[in-house]
Design a protein around this motif. Structure first.
Motif, mmCIF file in Angstrom:
data_model
loop_
_atom_site.group_PDB
_atom_site.id
_atom_site.type_symbol
_atom_site.label_atom_id
_atom_site.label_comp_id
_atom_site.label_asym_id
_atom_site.label_seq_id
_atom_site.Cartn_x
_atom_site.Cartn_y
_atom_site.Cartn_z
ATOM 1 N N PRO A 1 0.786 -1.224 0.000
ATOM 2 C CA PRO A 1 0.000 0.000 0.000
ATOM 3 C C PRO A 1 0.826 1.286 0.000
ATOM 4 N N ASN A 2 2.039 1.241 -0.503
ATOM 5 C CA ASN A 2 2.898 2.425 -0.549
ATOM 6 C C ASN A 2 2.176 3.580 -1.248
ATOM 7 N N GLN A 3 2.255 4.735 -0.652
ATOM 8 C CA GLN A 3 1.596 5.935 -1.180
ATOM 9 C C GLN A 3 2.032 6.222 -2.613
ATOM 10 N N PHE A 4 3.293 5.937 -2.958
ATOM 11 C CA PHE A 4 3.781 6.202 -4.314
ATOM 12 C C PHE A 4 2.959 5.452 -5.352
ATOM 13 N N PHE A 5 2.615 4.205 -5.068
ATOM 14 C CA PHE A 5 1.814 3.421 -6.004
ATOM 15 C C PHE A 5 0.503 4.134 -6.309
ATOM 16 N N PHE A 6 -0.204 4.535 -5.257
ATOM 17 C CA PHE A 6 -1.505 5.165 -5.453
ATOM 18 C C PHE A 6 -1.379 6.552 -6.068
ATOM 19 N N ASP A 7 -0.349 7.301 -5.728
ATOM 20 C CA ASP A 7 -0.114 8.595 -6.368
ATOM 21 C C ASP A 7 0.157 8.413 -7.862
ATOM 22 N N TYR A 8 0.954 7.406 -8.197
ATOM 23 C CA TYR A 8 1.272 7.116 -9.600
ATOM 24 C C TYR A 8 0.000 6.794 -10.376
ATOM 25 N N VAL A 9 -0.790 5.886 -9.844
ATOM 26 C CA VAL A 9 -2.033 5.479 -10.504
ATOM 27 C C VAL A 9 -2.964 6.671 -10.669
#
Length: 100
Positions: free
Chosen positions: A28-36
């Motif tokens: 659930p790393n924030q970077f993943f969701f920010d990227y998406v």
């Protein structure tokens, strides 16, 4: 993941799918969701659904980011500490959600 996805009939219903290994950041790393979110041109968060079978990386991650969560129950339901918006037993269950 992408190979499995392409061999389902569901791939025709989605414009984009995002796989953490391809992005280079685990959920659930924030970077993943920010990227998406950026790749989707920042839609309203309630219009994005995360479908997954991991209670922490998929469901908790989606919930924390404000996305809709759909838990694919594969025997880990006892680990689901956060409420998923939807729970299905098989990916074919997505068809009912998509058609609603």
């Amino acid at each position: 993941q992408r190979y499995r996805w392409k061999h389902t009939t569901l791939s025709n219903y989605f414009e984009e799918i995002f796989i953490s290994e391809e992005i280079g950041s685990p959920k659930p790393n924030q970077f993943f969701f920010d990227y998406v979110h950026g790749a989707l041109e920042r839609p309203r968060r309630e219009r994005v659904m995360v479908v997954g079978d991991n209670p922490v990386s998929d469901i908790e991650g989606a919930n924390n980011f404000g996305y809709v969560s759909c838990f694919v129950e594969r025997g880990y339901e006892q680990l689901l500490h956060q409420k998923a918006d939807y729970v299905i037993n098989d990916l074919r269950g997505l068809k009912n959600l998509i058609n609603d």
